[in-house]
Design an enzyme around this catalytic site. Sequence first.
Site, mmCIF file in Angstrom:
data_model
loop_
_atom_site.group_PDB
_atom_site.id
_atom_site.type_symbol
_atom_site.label_atom_id
_atom_site.label_comp_id
_atom_site.label_asym_id
_atom_site.label_seq_id
_atom_site.Cartn_x
_atom_site.Cartn_y
_atom_site.Cartn_z
ATOM 1 N N LYS A 167 0.847 -1.123 -0.053
ATOM 2 C CA LYS A 167 -0.006 0.010 0.040
ATOM 3 C C LYS A 167 0.884 1.195 -0.135
ATOM 4 C CE LYS A 167 -2.824 3.115 1.828
ATOM 5 N NZ LYS A 167 -2.050 4.393 1.476
ATOM 6 N N GLU A 242 7.029 -0.158 12.394
ATOM 7 C CA GLU A 242 8.208 0.592 12.585
ATOM 8 C C GLU A 242 7.652 1.968 12.540
ATOM 9 O OE1 GLU A 242 11.480 0.209 12.422
ATOM 10 O OE2 GLU A 242 11.641 -1.722 11.965
ATOM 11 N N CYS A 277 12.139 8.847 10.552
ATOM 12 C CA CYS A 277 11.775 8.677 11.952
ATOM 13 C C CYS A 277 13.157 8.675 13.033
ATOM 14 C CB CYS A 277 11.497 7.031 11.719
ATOM 15 S SG CYS A 277 12.628 6.140 10.825
ATOM 16 N N GLU A 378 6.638 13.970 18.263
ATOM 17 C CA GLU A 378 7.492 14.031 17.133
ATOM 18 C C GLU A 378 6.959 14.899 16.251
ATOM 19 O OE1 GLU A 378 6.596 10.869 14.253
ATOM 20 O OE2 GLU A 378 8.886 10.655 13.862
HETATM 21 P P1 NAD Z 1 0.836 7.723 8.320
HETATM 22 O O1 NAD Z 1 0.681 6.669 9.736
HETATM 23 O O2 NAD Z 1 -0.109 8.706 8.599
HETATM 24 O O3 NAD Z 1 0.481 6.621 7.084
HETATM 25 C C1 NAD Z 1 1.380 5.501 6.656
HETATM 26 C C2 NAD Z 1 0.774 4.670 5.840
HETATM 27 O O4 NAD Z 1 -0.350 4.239 6.785
HETATM 28 C C3 NAD Z 1 0.108 5.362 4.615
HETATM 29 O O5 NAD Z 1 0.289 4.716 3.480
HETATM 30 C C4 NAD Z 1 -1.267 5.597 5.008
HETATM 31 O O6 NAD Z 1 -2.288 5.539 3.943
HETATM 32 C C5 NAD Z 1 -1.433 4.225 5.752
HETATM 33 N N1 NAD Z 1 -2.525 4.259 6.780
HETATM 34 C C6 NAD Z 1 -3.378 5.340 7.111
HETATM 35 N N2 NAD Z 1 -4.369 5.087 8.181
HETATM 36 C C7 NAD Z 1 -4.311 3.656 8.243
HETATM 37 C C8 NAD Z 1 -5.071 2.889 8.760
HETATM 38 N N3 NAD Z 1 -6.408 3.131 9.553
HETATM 39 N N4 NAD Z 1 -5.095 1.138 8.335
HETATM 40 C C9 NAD Z 1 -4.164 1.070 7.510
HETATM 41 N N5 NAD Z 1 -3.103 1.724 6.725
HETATM 42 C C10 NAD Z 1 -3.426 3.086 7.202
HETATM 43 O O7 NAD Z 1 2.381 7.936 8.531
HETATM 44 P P2 NAD Z 1 3.051 9.116 7.490
HETATM 45 O O8 NAD Z 1 2.575 10.359 7.880
HETATM 46 O O9 NAD Z 1 3.017 8.474 6.004
HETATM 47 O O10 NAD Z 1 4.574 8.700 7.967
HETATM 48 C C11 NAD Z 1 5.271 9.321 8.854
HETATM 49 C C12 NAD Z 1 5.333 8.528 10.128
HETATM 50 O O11 NAD Z 1 6.221 7.342 9.900
HETATM 51 C C13 NAD Z 1 6.331 9.369 11.273
HETATM 52 O O12 NAD Z 1 5.890 8.951 12.527
HETATM 53 C C14 NAD Z 1 7.591 8.407 11.224
HETATM 54 O O13 NAD Z 1 8.310 8.416 12.209
HETATM 55 C C15 NAD Z 1 7.204 7.033 10.786
HETATM 56 N N6 NAD Z 1 8.256 6.330 9.936
HETATM 57 C C16 NAD Z 1 8.832 5.234 10.648
HETATM 58 C C17 NAD Z 1 9.899 4.927 10.085
HETATM 59 C C18 NAD Z 1 10.723 3.657 10.936
HETATM 60 O O14 NAD Z 1 11.455 2.813 10.201
HETATM 61 N N7 NAD Z 1 10.756 3.478 11.934
HETATM 62 C C19 NAD Z 1 10.311 5.071 8.692
HETATM 63 C C20 NAD Z 1 9.825 6.227 8.095
HETATM 64 C C21 NAD Z 1 8.675 6.842 8.651
#
Ligand code: NAD
Length: 474
Positions: A167, A242, A277, A378
């Site tokens: 996704k 993650e 992150c 964050e």
């Molecule tokens: P997000 O959680 O808003 O979205 C991530 C993904 O989840 C998107 O594809 C989104 O469409 C999907 N999503 C949203 N709601 C959902 C649901 N109810 N069910 C299933 N999927 C759903 O995150 P973002 O804003 O895209 O990314 C930023 C975040 O990601 C930050 O908190 C960052 O720290 C974290 N991040 C972590 C790592 C790591 O390796 N630890 C790496 C990169 C980013």
Amino acid sequence: MLIDGAFAVASDNAWITSLNPATEAEIGRVPAGTKDDVNRAVDAAERAQSGWKQKSIWERGALLRKVAAGFRVRAQEILTMEATDTGNTIAKLRADVEIAAGYLEYFAGLGTEMKGDTVPASATGLHFTLREPYGVVARIVPFNHPFMFAGAHLAAPLMAGNTVVIKTPETSPLSGHLLGEVCQEILPAGVVNIVSGYGLPVGDALVRHAKIRRIGFTGSVATGLAIQRAAAETSVKHVTLELGGKNPLIVFPDADIHKAVDAAVAGMNFSWAGQSCGSTSRLLVHESLYARAIELTQAKVAALKLGDPLDPASDMGPVNSIGHYKRIMALIEAGKSEGAKLILGGGRPKGEMFKRGYWIEPTVFADVTPQMTIAREEVFGPVMTIAKWATVDEAISIANSTDYGLTTGIFTHDITQALTTAKRIESGVVTINGSGMHFVGLPFGGVKNSGFGGEESLDELLSYTQAKSVHIML
Ligand code: NAD
């Protein structure tokens, strides 16, 4: 979307338009997928799985290497698309394609490590374990490095014999199509499927799908919690997360303050406007070096050049989307109103080119205390905080005071201090005399609300397998 080896639009023909965050110009669109699309993708992945699983590790590894080569052939196109769609600056972004290709190659070579055990459990029998794939795996990707995460996250599940539904994020989704073209050309139909759209319904439908038994999620804590809840409501699933970070870099009195500040600013990942992150967003400095740390940080961050993400001379571009821009600005305002001392930035940059787009100045706050919102939440933006401490206990208490636990940096020449601190820190990754390091082969992942399930290592490959015990009575 790529479903069953063919490109597909959404079942209701709805679309999401993607904007260039530097200019707000429309640059492309992707299907806004539906639950039906998710069902089609999972069904295709399920049909493809038995054939994929029956391939030898050598055949699967060879195909993963071909996908890696396919990424490299199209690297320039992918990177131009990614920089335009995300706002990440091209000079540093070049590594993203290489990292994704590197993970495919690393996991391609690890097939023989999917070993079981032979256990002398009885006097007369033979008892051993086999490692088997889950079946269809869901991988959900965030907006900050959509190509790198989607590409790299194929590797472990595919090598383990699973098929995958990816996704892509709703902002910066465009590179997903290029990933789809490479996969379509090289892999059997249905082995990799790509669905685009919003978290609700697409991500949610994927997570709830009864045939998905293994979910690997990268994104925010709030979504991670929603995924745990939704997954638990439909069938028993293995979910790894993650999530975010609020990563401290602790500077001891004996440290080389120039090197520590260089590492903190590099670790902030201003190349992606701090949207990482692992960003070292909390610089925790011993009081003896505090004034110098502020001075050096201010100078180093002030020298960053904001500009067109496609210009190799730009150090920082815009943040990813209007929603994210507003969230970061609100957190900056919280910092100001809660009494943190604004050292640099804190608003929209001046100049003609910054009038449109989601531009935020690189921002530094000092005198930040652990209770402040900007010390706890964050920001996932270009905002660094600096705080001072007097005793080691205080430093560790501040470092451990958030709900996160992803990465930590420690600067000291005292090996005993470094290692005792590393042990006391609640963090999945600790870097001594550096920041934000990833090395292929060592697990990367968080503790506490930063998640669980170390990736980028053999642990990740094995986590996409399940052990089956076999007993032979001789
Ligand atoms: P997000 O959680 O808003 O979205 C991530 C993904 O989840 C998107 O594809 C989104 O469409 C999907 N999503 C949203 N709601 C959902 C649901 N109810 N069910 C299933 N999927 C759903 O995150 P973002 O804003 O895209 O990314 C930023 C975040 O990601 C930050 O908190 C960052 O720290 C974290 N991040 C972590 C790592 C790591 O390796 N630890 C790496 C990169 C980013």
